[in-house]
Design a protein around this motif. Sequence first.
Motif, PDB file in Angstrom:
ATOM      1  N   LEU A  84       0.779  -1.241   0.083  1.00  0.00           N
ATOM      2  CA  LEU A  84       0.078  -0.267   0.077  1.00  0.00           C
ATOM      3  C   LEU A  84       0.827   1.212  -0.048  1.00  0.00           C
ATOM      4  O   LEU A  84       0.503   2.117  -0.769  1.00  0.00           O
ATOM      5  CB  LEU A  84      -0.952  -0.197   1.135  1.00  0.00           C
ATOM      6  N   ALA A  85       1.802   1.328   0.892  1.00  0.00           N
ATOM      7  CA  ALA A  85       2.762   2.217   0.980  1.00  0.00           C
ATOM      8  C   ALA A  85       3.576   2.492  -0.485  1.00  0.00           C
ATOM      9  O   ALA A  85       3.602   3.523  -1.000  1.00  0.00           O
ATOM     10  CB  ALA A  85       3.897   1.982   2.078  1.00  0.00           C
ATOM     11  N   ARG A  86       3.968   1.487  -0.838  1.00  0.00           N
ATOM     12  CA  ARG A  86       4.631   1.528  -2.302  1.00  0.00           C
ATOM     13  C   ARG A  86       3.734   2.117  -3.526  1.00  0.00           C
ATOM     14  O   ARG A  86       4.124   2.653  -4.259  1.00  0.00           O
ATOM     15  CB  ARG A  86       5.149   0.109  -2.629  1.00  0.00           C
ATOM     16  N   HIS A  87       2.642   1.674  -3.407  1.00  0.00           N
ATOM     17  CA  HIS A  87       1.517   2.142  -4.443  1.00  0.00           C
ATOM     18  C   HIS A  87       0.882   3.611  -4.014  1.00  0.00           C
ATOM     19  O   HIS A  87      -0.248   4.027  -4.614  1.00  0.00           O
ATOM     20  CB  HIS A  87       0.535   1.234  -4.522  1.00  0.00           C
ATOM     21  N   GLY A 126     -13.700 -13.598  -3.152  1.00  0.00           N
ATOM     22  CA  GLY A 126     -12.880 -14.156  -4.247  1.00  0.00           C
ATOM     23  C   GLY A 126     -11.261 -14.456  -3.492  1.00  0.00           C
ATOM     24  O   GLY A 126     -11.070 -14.666  -2.570  1.00  0.00           O
ATOM     25  N   GLY A 127     -10.478 -14.776  -4.510  1.00  0.00           N
ATOM     26  CA  GLY A 127      -9.321 -15.269  -4.217  1.00  0.00           C
ATOM     27  C   GLY A 127      -8.282 -14.347  -3.183  1.00  0.00           C
ATOM     28  O   GLY A 127      -7.828 -14.797  -2.333  1.00  0.00           O
ATOM     29  N   THR A 128      -8.435 -13.075  -3.485  1.00  0.00           N
ATOM     30  CA  THR A 128      -7.899 -12.258  -2.606  1.00  0.00           C
ATOM     31  C   THR A 128      -8.046 -12.114  -1.103  1.00  0.00           C
ATOM     32  O   THR A 128      -7.583 -12.178  -0.106  1.00  0.00           O
ATOM     33  CB  THR A 128      -7.491 -10.889  -3.227  1.00  0.00           C
ATOM     34  N   MET A 129      -9.723 -12.137  -0.956  1.00  0.00           N
ATOM     35  CA  MET A 129     -10.124 -12.426   0.298  1.00  0.00           C
ATOM     36  C   MET A 129      -9.598 -13.735   0.991  1.00  0.00           C
ATOM     37  O   MET A 129      -9.475 -13.709   2.092  1.00  0.00           O
ATOM     38  CB  MET A 129     -11.659 -12.309  -0.034  1.00  0.00           C
ATOM     39  N   GLY A 149      -7.770   1.419  -3.193  1.00  0.00           N
ATOM     40  CA  GLY A 149      -7.799   0.742  -4.073  1.00  0.00           C
ATOM     41  C   GLY A 149      -8.753  -0.619  -4.067  1.00  0.00           C
ATOM     42  O   GLY A 149      -9.128  -1.167  -3.064  1.00  0.00           O
ATOM     43  N   ILE A 150      -9.234  -0.913  -5.440  1.00  0.00           N
ATOM     44  CA  ILE A 150     -10.205  -2.389  -5.352  1.00  0.00           C
ATOM     45  C   ILE A 150      -9.726  -3.108  -6.352  1.00  0.00           C
ATOM     46  O   ILE A 150      -8.822  -2.585  -7.371  1.00  0.00           O
ATOM     47  CB  ILE A 150     -11.604  -1.935  -5.495  1.00  0.00           C
ATOM     48  N   GLU A 151     -10.351  -4.299  -6.478  1.00  0.00           N
ATOM     49  CA  GLU A 151      -9.731  -5.198  -7.597  1.00  0.00           C
ATOM     50  C   GLU A 151     -10.858  -5.332  -8.493  1.00  0.00           C
ATOM     51  O   GLU A 151     -12.044  -5.652  -8.440  1.00  0.00           O
ATOM     52  CB  GLU A 151      -9.582  -6.646  -6.985  1.00  0.00           C
ATOM     53  N   VAL A 169      -1.446  -4.546  -7.189  1.00  0.00           N
ATOM     54  CA  VAL A 169      -0.915  -4.505  -5.587  1.00  0.00           C
ATOM     55  C   VAL A 169      -1.409  -5.879  -5.428  1.00  0.00           C
ATOM     56  O   VAL A 169      -0.374  -6.798  -4.689  1.00  0.00           O
ATOM     57  CB  VAL A 169      -1.899  -3.906  -4.740  1.00  0.00           C
ATOM     58  N   PHE A 170      -2.488  -6.569  -5.791  1.00  0.00           N
ATOM     59  CA  PHE A 170      -2.580  -8.036  -5.165  1.00  0.00           C
ATOM     60  C   PHE A 170      -1.934  -9.148  -5.831  1.00  0.00           C
ATOM     61  O   PHE A 170      -1.449 -10.058  -5.459  1.00  0.00           O
ATOM     62  CB  PHE A 170      -4.018  -8.314  -5.178  1.00  0.00           C
TER      63      PHE A 170
END
Lengths: 363, 363
Positions: A11-14, A24-27, A102-104, A131-132
């Motif tokens: 998050l910091a990097r972006h 979903g998969g990230t969750m 940010g969202i997917e 990010v994800f």
Amino acid sequence: MNRHERLISELARHGLDAVAVVAGGTMRYLTGLDLHGGMRIMVAVFPASGEPAFVLPALEEPRARAIIPLPMRYYPWTDAEGPTAALAACARDLGLAGARLGIEYTSMRVFELRGIEAAAPSVEITDATPVFAALRMAKSADELASMRAAVQIVEGSLRAAIAQVRVGMTEIELGEIWDAAMRAAGSAPSFSTIIASGPNAANPHHTNSSRQLQQGDLVIMDGGAIYEGYASDITRTIALGEIVPELRSIYELTLAANKAGRAAVHPGVAPEQIDRAARGVISAGGYGPRFLHRTGHGLGIEIHEPPYIIEGNREPLTIGTTFTIEPGIYLDGLGGVRIEDDIVVTEQGGESLTTFERELIVI
Amino acid sequence: MNRHERLISELARHGLDAVAVVAGGTMRYLTGLDLHGGMRIMVAVFPASGEPAFVLPALEEPRARAIIPLPMRYYPWTDAEGPTAALAACARDLGLAGARLGIEYTSMRVFELRGIEAAAPSVEITDATPVFAALRMAKSADELASMRAAVQIVEGSLRAAIAQVRVGMTEIELGEIWDAAMRAAGSAPSFSTIIASGPNAANPHHTNSSRQLQQGDLVIMDGGAIYEGYASDITRTIALGEIVPELRSIYELTLAANKAGRAAVHPGVAPEQIDRAARGVISAGGYGPRFLHRTGHGLGIEIHEPPYIIEGNREPLTIGTTFTIEPGIYLDGLGGVRIEDDIVVTEQGGESLTTFERELIVI
């Protein structure tokens, strides 16, 4: 660093104030929850600093609390209340109004987006797919162990299914035999198993039919298993007796493309270079236009996830990244071939998790 | 009128220039295509007048042409090209710039929305969920025949599964027995079968575990089958031997709520009246706060679709509309009960497609 700590550093990097994650998969990756996107709003918000928050139907709260290992603030809502107040409270407590969130894009649906926009005035929504992807592409030792087990199951069951192949059997029957063997091994198909025989093998996305297998068919068998939430995905193409020379020659060409693709894998290589390596072999053999799809896709919690092995993807591969290499050639009216392996990037190059023999099996 | 003609008349009624449909139940309803929402943009656009259009991956085009019964203009795109040009060409040909375009907020994902917005400058996006709901809620005779067959399969397999229930069997094992019986009947589970036993039955969304069934358990069995693309969904709760008096009394209360809900069904009735009828029985019995969810959901191509049987839903029910009635009572640490039927609205009232006995079965 654990997954949540790695997320915070991404998050910091972006330059993101927070990310919002739906089913979903990230969750699953971040919370351990295996949810299917229903009609009830369920969204986990991870801020760059401070405790994450979870807006969810009240009847999901006990399970979420039991499974999620992180300290998290819960905003349950009931069917009678609806989600609006819970979303607003969460947005207020996390200061999402005007924030960069940010969202997917590939998993959030419009009603979830609109719910967030209404709860957090002038929120700035951006696509956090990269990010994800950066978080999830390179697998940990535990994740790789699960994937190796999923490969072992799918390969064992594929062997059992091939041993039962007979002329006259339908595609649906053969698919069910393979599926049953995966289930008997304590697993389940990670996607709808594909059995594409004879002319049906010319369609990469064939749906199993009641066509009976015949002498002279090539039969594409494409399946995967699940182990501890991680998927395998393998394709082998077998022959029933004598096949016509052109089918034999596209088999050998596809096999050479598969090998070239695997040989091109090294840390730092761009996915498009692997695509070119595999595709180049098929193009040189004169079948370029009949290789109808990309060379492969990432694999892990999801059956299709980054990285995509495709022209234009220049993001260098890192150690631990897992994906398929699956060149194919498809000839209308005649048949087709696909040979698919699951690869992990290692220091030395690419290791194929799938080790099932690749030479043509003739029944 | 066929489905497409009915859609056109709904567009006129709602003042929409077009609707855009992505993978999901509405896509299946309008085109016959059973697609899963992958990462490749695939969107069918139905304008208020003129031929519909389909932007889709080139490798899906042959199957789409084979299945879709409508004249349709295709805009295929390859992995090498990406979808941008195909979307732009479709938007230009259909005049979507500045148009009033309906989408399904509950199924379209953000990357699809952004793709459309980029292709059709100043398009006005609105939520067309009510348009699709109006189309799909009332089932045709053919659709009802499929649902009746799906009910028959799930009831036959439930009976077979109950016949095999034994103390010491795990929830996972019992679920697999039921699933296998559905598959043996040529069907498949329409969702993950739920077996919730003893204290686990206190969680309406329990995931089957390795808990062994015990004497004195109530066991909630919730499953559905698929027939020709249409789903059934039934829940029965059974007892293993003697149960404590409070479990017996919540069983009888839930059964009374189920009956009251079914009796409240008539053409023109609002779903919230059915919810109140069922919930009122449970509240009067003192367990109102333990009925943790809505009374039911629409059923058809999807396992959850409109109408939702919930307070606040005042849209009058029309003949042919299908939904579940599934009151439940959940007691932490002790157990739970749910009794679920599939209902169709008829001229006379509500017919229950599910006819499996509702009195407590004691093993």
